[in-house]
Design a protein around this motif. Structure first.
Motif, PDB file in Angstrom:
ATOM      1  N   LEU A 279      -4.506  10.512  -2.359  1.00  0.00           N
ATOM      2  CA  LEU A 279      -4.179   9.141  -1.612  1.00  0.00           C
ATOM      3  C   LEU A 279      -3.351   9.635   0.072  1.00  0.00           C
ATOM      4  O   LEU A 279      -2.644  10.112   0.069  1.00  0.00           O
ATOM      5  N   VAL A 280      -4.340   8.650   1.199  1.00  0.00           N
ATOM      6  CA  VAL A 280      -3.669   8.722   2.352  1.00  0.00           C
ATOM      7  C   VAL A 280      -3.073   7.444   3.041  1.00  0.00           C
ATOM      8  O   VAL A 280      -3.748   6.303   2.855  1.00  0.00           O
ATOM      9  N   GLY A 281      -2.431   7.147   3.724  1.00  0.00           N
ATOM     10  CA  GLY A 281      -1.977   6.092   4.743  1.00  0.00           C
ATOM     11  C   GLY A 281      -1.871   6.517   5.949  1.00  0.00           C
ATOM     12  O   GLY A 281      -1.588   7.281   6.471  1.00  0.00           O
ATOM     13  N   VAL A 282      -2.200   6.049   6.838  1.00  0.00           N
ATOM     14  CA  VAL A 282      -2.827   4.940   7.824  1.00  0.00           C
ATOM     15  C   VAL A 282      -1.950   4.557   9.057  1.00  0.00           C
ATOM     16  O   VAL A 282      -1.711   3.292   8.366  1.00  0.00           O
TER      17      VAL A 282
ATOM     18  N   ALA B 279       0.813  -1.158  -0.071  1.00  0.00           N
ATOM     19  CA  ALA B 279      -0.348   0.035  -0.281  1.00  0.00           C
ATOM     20  C   ALA B 279       0.917   1.445   0.210  1.00  0.00           C
ATOM     21  O   ALA B 279       0.562   2.267  -1.112  1.00  0.00           O
ATOM     22  N   PHE B 280       2.201   1.103   1.087  1.00  0.00           N
ATOM     23  CA  PHE B 280       2.802   1.933   0.836  1.00  0.00           C
ATOM     24  C   PHE B 280       3.533   2.716  -0.303  1.00  0.00           C
ATOM     25  O   PHE B 280       4.267   3.475  -0.792  1.00  0.00           O
ATOM     26  N   HIS B 281       3.570   1.832  -0.940  1.00  0.00           N
ATOM     27  CA  HIS B 281       4.731   1.360  -1.721  1.00  0.00           C
ATOM     28  C   HIS B 281       3.058   2.082  -3.464  1.00  0.00           C
ATOM     29  O   HIS B 281       4.596   2.534  -3.778  1.00  0.00           O
ATOM     30  N   LYS B 282       2.722   2.017  -3.137  1.00  0.00           N
ATOM     31  CA  LYS B 282       1.789   2.885  -4.483  1.00  0.00           C
ATOM     32  C   LYS B 282       1.153   4.050  -4.016  1.00  0.00           C
ATOM     33  O   LYS B 282       1.693   4.807  -4.877  1.00  0.00           O
ATOM     34  N   ILE B 283       1.185   4.077  -2.840  1.00  0.00           N
ATOM     35  CA  ILE B 283       1.137   5.539  -2.692  1.00  0.00           C
ATOM     36  C   ILE B 283       2.871   6.427  -2.773  1.00  0.00           C
ATOM     37  O   ILE B 283       2.374   7.542  -3.412  1.00  0.00           O
ATOM     38  N   ASN B 284       3.564   5.544  -2.089  1.00  0.00           N
ATOM     39  CA  ASN B 284       4.986   6.376  -3.224  1.00  0.00           C
ATOM     40  C   ASN B 284       5.326   6.588  -4.400  1.00  0.00           C
ATOM     41  O   ASN B 284       5.813   7.758  -5.156  1.00  0.00           O
ATOM     42  N   LYS B 285       4.462   5.992  -4.985  1.00  0.00           N
ATOM     43  CA  LYS B 285       4.330   6.243  -6.876  1.00  0.00           C
ATOM     44  C   LYS B 285       3.915   7.104  -7.830  1.00  0.00           C
ATOM     45  O   LYS B 285       3.522   7.270  -8.261  1.00  0.00           O
ATOM     46  N   THR B 286       3.117   7.234  -6.372  1.00  0.00           N
ATOM     47  CA  THR B 286       1.621   7.570  -7.189  1.00  0.00           C
ATOM     48  C   THR B 286       1.697   9.525  -6.471  1.00  0.00           C
ATOM     49  O   THR B 286       0.544   9.558  -6.798  1.00  0.00           O
ATOM     50  N   LEU B 287       2.265   9.762  -6.108  1.00  0.00           N
ATOM     51  CA  LEU B 287       2.673  11.303  -5.732  1.00  0.00           C
ATOM     52  C   LEU B 287       2.085  12.331  -6.301  1.00  0.00           C
ATOM     53  O   LEU B 287       2.042  13.191  -5.924  1.00  0.00           O
ATOM     54  N   ASN B 288       2.790  12.047  -7.785  1.00  0.00           N
ATOM     55  CA  ASN B 288       2.399  13.637  -8.763  1.00  0.00           C
ATOM     56  C   ASN B 288       0.983  13.050  -9.161  1.00  0.00           C
ATOM     57  O   ASN B 288       0.781  13.628 -10.557  1.00  0.00           O
ATOM     58  N   SER B 289       0.348  12.603  -8.902  1.00  0.00           N
ATOM     59  CA  SER B 289      -0.977  11.828  -9.200  1.00  0.00           C
ATOM     60  C   SER B 289      -1.779  13.103  -9.240  1.00  0.00           C
ATOM     61  O   SER B 289      -1.801  13.555  -8.094  1.00  0.00           O
ATOM     62  N   THR B 290      -3.264  13.606  -9.503  1.00  0.00           N
ATOM     63  CA  THR B 290      -4.126  14.114  -9.068  1.00  0.00           C
ATOM     64  C   THR B 290      -4.625  13.751  -7.683  1.00  0.00           C
ATOM     65  O   THR B 290      -6.047  14.799  -7.049  1.00  0.00           O
ATOM     66  N   LYS B 291      -5.246  12.345  -7.610  1.00  0.00           N
ATOM     67  CA  LYS B 291      -5.980  12.075  -7.207  1.00  0.00           C
ATOM     68  C   LYS B 291      -4.960  11.959  -5.971  1.00  0.00           C
ATOM     69  O   LYS B 291      -3.790  11.779  -5.257  1.00  0.00           O
TER      70      LYS B 291
END
Length: 114
Positions: free
Chosen positions: A99-102, A85-97
């Motif tokens: 994302l939140v990690g808790v 999950a956190f890998h996905k968040i790091n990969k999509t940091l430049n996305s317009t959507k």
């Protein structure tokens, strides 16, 4: 034993003594102790019997996302899911959507007494 089959009252065997075992040689804080409960042997047998009776229904009650309390499921699977999950968040940091990690601290989840 009428506790298991006839709805008897378990209050006469349901006595547990709780004591504190020190984790260090010279404990000074409450967190330096580990609580341990000393249960009646008959109570242990009763609870194990009840656990064995509901063992067949537990997989239908507990969610597929729960990784403990079910045989053949490992708590370490949660670590892999969190990593992905956190890998996905790091990969999509430049996305317009957004994302939140808790992150929840579960380190002392089983060391608490209420």
């Amino acid at each position: 034993m009428n506790i298991l089959n006839y709805g008897g009252d378990p209050s006469n065997i349901n006595q547990t003594y709780i004591t504190l075992i020190p984790k260090t040689n010279s404990p000074t804080l409450p967190s330096d102790y580990r609580p341990i409960s000393l249960c009646n042997v008959i109570l242990k047998i009763v609870t194990m019997t009840i656990a064995n009776r509901i063992k067949r229904t537990i997989p239908h009650v507990i969610s597929n996302h729960q990784s403990v309390f079910i045989s053949n499921r490992l708590i370490t699977d949660n670590i892999l899911v969190a990593f992905e999950a956190f890998h996905k968040i790091n990969k999509t940091l430049n996305s317009t959507k957004g994302l939140v990690g808790v992150k929840l601290d579960m380190a002392k989840a089983y060391d608490r007494i209420e």
